[in-house]
Enzyme design. Sequence first.
Site, PDB file in Angstrom:
ATOM      1  N   GLU A  45       0.861  -1.200   0.000  1.00 35.22           N
ATOM      2  CA  GLU A  45       0.000   0.000   0.000  1.00 35.22           C
ATOM      3  C   GLU A  45       0.884   1.232   0.000  1.00 35.22           C
ATOM      4  O   GLU A  45       1.002   1.937   0.994  1.00 35.22           O
ATOM      5  CB  GLU A  45      -0.935  -0.004   1.226  1.00 35.22           C
ATOM      6  N   HIS A 207      -8.888   1.308  -0.646  1.00 35.44           N
ATOM      7  CA  HIS A 207      -8.087   2.175   0.218  1.00 35.44           C
ATOM      8  C   HIS A 207      -9.014   3.210   0.859  1.00 35.44           C
ATOM      9  O   HIS A 207     -10.005   3.605   0.257  1.00 35.44           O
ATOM     10  CB  HIS A 207      -7.000   2.854  -0.629  1.00 35.44           C
ATOM     11  N   ASP A 334       2.501   1.900   3.920  1.00 34.15           N
ATOM     12  CA  ASP A 334       1.760   3.146   3.756  1.00 34.15           C
ATOM     13  C   ASP A 334       2.717   4.320   3.558  1.00 34.15           C
ATOM     14  O   ASP A 334       2.503   5.411   4.074  1.00 34.15           O
ATOM     15  CB  ASP A 334       0.789   3.419   4.924  1.00 34.15           C
TER      16      ASP A 334
HETATM   17 MN    MN Z   1      -2.520   4.480   2.498  1.00 36.39          MN
END
Ligand code: MN
Length: 374
Positions: A45, A207, A334
């Site tokens: 991600e 997401h 992330d």
């Molecule tokens: Mn994210």
Amino acid sequence: MTMDRRTFLGNSSLLLSAAALGTAPVEAGQQPMTPNRKHRLVATEEAFATPEQVEAFRKCKDTLWHDPDVDLWNVFLTSETLMRRLLDVDHERISIMDQAGVDMHVLSLTSPGVQLLNADTATSLATLANDQLAEMVKRHPTRYAGLASFAPQDPARAAKEIDRAINKLHLNGLIVNSHTNGEYLDNPKFWPIFEAATACNAAIYIHPRNPPAAAAELLKADVNLWAAIWGYQQETGLHAMRLIVGRVFDEFPKLKIVLGHMGEALPYWLYRIDYMYKNATLIYNNVSGHRLKKLPSEYVKDNFLITTSGMNTHPVLQYCHSVLGPDNIMFAIDYPYQESMEAARFMNSAPLPEPDVEKIAHGNAEKVFHIATT
Ligand code: MN
């Protein structure tokens, strides 16, 4: 109750603290983190932006439009570090990956993707971003894979773009940022997207983004719980539950949905969701209007994968592993919103059986996103 702009920006700057961008200075007496390389790490991600997308957000900023994601981007645009890291894939990103011992980023256009824009602009921006993403992967084939964007605003054209992105550009899967104009993908008008995704065998990463304005206001006013501290998982968990009770997986049994942040709290709730679904029929038959083929928890286990993005905590990983098994969890950082080194250390020291850590660190991502193993 509304906030004035100064209070809003003051509170929001918390979201952009140095720590949140992985640039926190080391405090006196603290040792800097060092990498603990052990496993091949494929992070799933990892955000990037295109100049055209940033320009579109800048234009939104100049309007009087108050979508919560426009408000959030008004803050993001003030951070040079964040903008630099989102727009870079050739330099700083690779050196941060190398420092932390991260082998690969599965890149995706940062939230809310193209979903703030009108259908025509969104469709052409997604097409352009996918072309650019394919180029990035081509330039660094061992370091990057990519999830394609599409514009749910126009489901028919989204389906075409999905087919092009997977079959022509050879991207590895798909990304969508939760709701589009307050509408969720359980609405059958969006189902051409699921038809295309299952035809291409492409998993869809849902997401987070901020909820629609009315819901976001309840998270913002007085408490500042919108965005990633709480609002994102509320919004994205709701989206996942809407797909389940909306019979999406009865219609598309092969559909694979990926959720970040250890499953946006779904794994934690499985018992109570099933209990209420089975026993509180007075309410829930009326709400969903029909019976599902399976229990809600079975869809979570059969149709969803979760990632560790932004949740570098072993007890939660152990819990999710015990509930979902080793095949449905994938590593994620992330980037650039959270720390690469911390995430890599968390994964490399996971207190789980070694073969399971191998699956979570890279094996499951390689399988689900059709990434060549090296
Ligand atoms: Mn994210």
